[in-house]
Scaffold this active site. Structure first.
Site, PDB file in Angstrom:
ATOM      1  N   HIS A   9       0.876  -1.239   0.130  1.00 40.27           N
ATOM      2  CA  HIS A   9       0.133  -0.102  -0.052  1.00 40.27           C
ATOM      3  C   HIS A   9       0.808   1.245   0.076  1.00 40.27           C
ATOM      4  CE1 HIS A   9      -3.088   2.722   2.131  1.00 40.27           C
ATOM      5  NE2 HIS A   9      -3.454   2.566   0.996  1.00 40.27           N
ATOM      6  N   ARG A  10       0.746   2.043  -1.252  1.00 40.28           N
ATOM      7  CA  ARG A  10       1.637   3.051  -1.387  1.00 40.28           C
ATOM      8  C   ARG A  10       3.196   2.910  -1.335  1.00 40.28           C
ATOM      9  NH1 ARG A  10      -1.676   7.131   2.611  1.00 40.28           N
ATOM     10  NH2 ARG A  10      -3.855   6.346   2.010  1.00 40.28           N
ATOM     11  N   GLU A  36       0.684  -0.793  -4.782  1.00 39.77           N
ATOM     12  CA  GLU A  36      -0.582   0.188  -5.018  1.00 39.77           C
ATOM     13  C   GLU A  36      -0.052   1.589  -4.773  1.00 39.77           C
ATOM     14  OE1 GLU A  36      -3.869   2.942  -3.414  1.00 39.77           O
ATOM     15  OE2 GLU A  36      -1.935   2.230  -2.598  1.00 39.77           O
ATOM     16  N   ASP A  38      -1.035   6.139  -5.678  1.00 40.66           N
ATOM     17  CA  ASP A  38      -1.970   7.047  -6.076  1.00 40.66           C
ATOM     18  C   ASP A  38      -1.450   8.127  -7.181  1.00 40.66           C
ATOM     19  OD1 ASP A  38      -3.819   6.335  -3.647  1.00 40.66           O
ATOM     20  OD2 ASP A  38      -1.683   6.764  -2.737  1.00 40.66           O
ATOM     21  N   HIS A  51      -0.811  10.890  -2.653  1.00 37.66           N
ATOM     22  CA  HIS A  51      -2.132  10.618  -2.187  1.00 37.66           C
ATOM     23  C   HIS A  51      -3.183  11.749  -1.979  1.00 37.66           C
ATOM     24  CE1 HIS A  51      -5.443   9.587   0.683  1.00 37.66           C
ATOM     25  NE2 HIS A  51      -5.330   8.369   0.255  1.00 37.66           N
ATOM     26  N   GLU A 111      -4.213   4.010  -8.365  1.00 40.49           N
ATOM     27  CA  GLU A 111      -5.623   4.677  -7.978  1.00 40.49           C
ATOM     28  C   GLU A 111      -5.582   6.091  -8.378  1.00 40.49           C
ATOM     29  OE1 GLU A 111      -8.070   6.019  -3.862  1.00 40.49           O
ATOM     30  OE2 GLU A 111      -6.395   4.490  -3.834  1.00 40.49           O
ATOM     31  N   LYS A 113      -6.935   9.555  -8.375  1.00 31.63           N
ATOM     32  CA  LYS A 113      -7.506  10.416  -7.493  1.00 31.63           C
ATOM     33  C   LYS A 113      -7.775  11.909  -8.233  1.00 31.63           C
ATOM     34  CE  LYS A 113      -6.598   9.548  -3.420  1.00 31.63           C
ATOM     35  NZ  LYS A 113      -7.411   8.721  -2.651  1.00 31.63           N
ATOM     36  N   ASP A 231       0.093  -2.320   4.426  1.00 31.44           N
ATOM     37  CA  ASP A 231       1.231  -1.265   4.692  1.00 31.44           C
ATOM     38  C   ASP A 231       2.489  -2.318   5.162  1.00 31.44           C
ATOM     39  OD1 ASP A 231      -0.346   0.937   4.329  1.00 31.44           O
ATOM     40  OD2 ASP A 231      -0.943   0.719   6.445  1.00 31.44           O
TER      41      ASP A 231
END
Length: 249
Positions: A9-10, A36, A38, A51, A111, A113, A231
């Site tokens: 995640h990120r 993943e 953003d 993000h 993702e 945004k 994470d």
């Protein structure tokens, strides 16, 4: 036997500043299957990896991302907020990440945004960029804005897509078919085990987020989710290995 994939995640965001190359490279070293991140547009319409809509939390700058040019954003530190060790980290452009991705055997979950008024503009810039680098098979496009996912299927049908939700959908399968996607990224507390099992049987690609507790990581692996978004990719990979070893004894 298909193993549940681990998406960082990120990037490896529990140990490195989120959405930075340091976090992405660490995720690869931790044997994550995917990353993943953003993406949103700058003032001069360059897709960058960040993000928040503002620069304040994760950079040395302030104000809206869309109010700054990529040149201005590149002058900022995107790691000093986390630790002075990473003070030289910059906000990556999406293209920088895509060039790096070519040499990696991982999936990139982008993702989308930004402002909903920019969805057509973002699509017209980001989808061709993925095609330009020949990475259609390595990329998943996801968003809380389900209209942009439907738009993706119209403009770039070769790309895999997923909707993101916080609360559970009522009758999700017809809804997903209407959006023309099989990807369902859900908040990990929002679905019961029996709902997950039913959706998997019906071919839905479930990827819960953000799964950080040991017992929840193990739960989704044992249920057979397509992937988990976490994470803590190294911990998740280790738990998956232990679970696999137990099953194969």
């Amino acid at each position: 036997m298909n193993q549940t994939k681990v998406f960082a995640h990120r990037g490896f965001s529990s140990q490195y500043p989120e959405n930075t190359m340091a976090a992405f490279e660490a995720a690869v070293k931790a044997n994550a299957d995917g990353i993943e991140l953003d993406v949103q547009l700058t003032l001069d319409e360059v897709p960058v990896v960040i993000h928040d809509e503002t620069l304040d939390r994760t950079t040395s700058g302030s104000g809206l991302v869309q109010s700054h040019t990529v040149e201005e954003i590149k002058k900022l530190s995107s790691g000093a907020w986390f630790s002075q060790t990473y003070k030289n980290e910059q906000v990556p452009t999406l293209e920088e990440v895509l060039v790096w991705l070519k040499d990696q055997s991982i999936v990139l979950n982008i993702e989308l945004k930004g402002q909903i008024s920019d969805r057509h503009k973002a699509a017209s810039i980001i989808f061709p960029l993925i095609e330009k680098h020949g990475l259609e098979e390595q990329v998943i496009i996801s968003s809380f804005d389900h209209k942009v996912i439907a738009l993706c299927k119209e403009q770039a049908p070769m790309l895999e897509t997923a909707i993101i939700v916080f609360a559970a959908l009522f009758e999700p399968v017809p809804y997903l078919r209407n959006v023309d996607t099989l990807g369902y990224h859900f908040y990990y507390k929002s679905l019961l085990n029996e709902e997950i099992e039913d959706l998997i049987k019906r071919g839905i690609r479930l990827r819960p987020y953000t799964v950080n507790e040991d017992h929840q990581i193990k739960r989704f692996i044992q249920l057979g989710c397509e992937a988990i978004i976490t994470d803590h990719p190294k911990k998740a990979v280790d738990i998956r290995r232990c679970n696999f070893n137990q099953l194969t004894k």
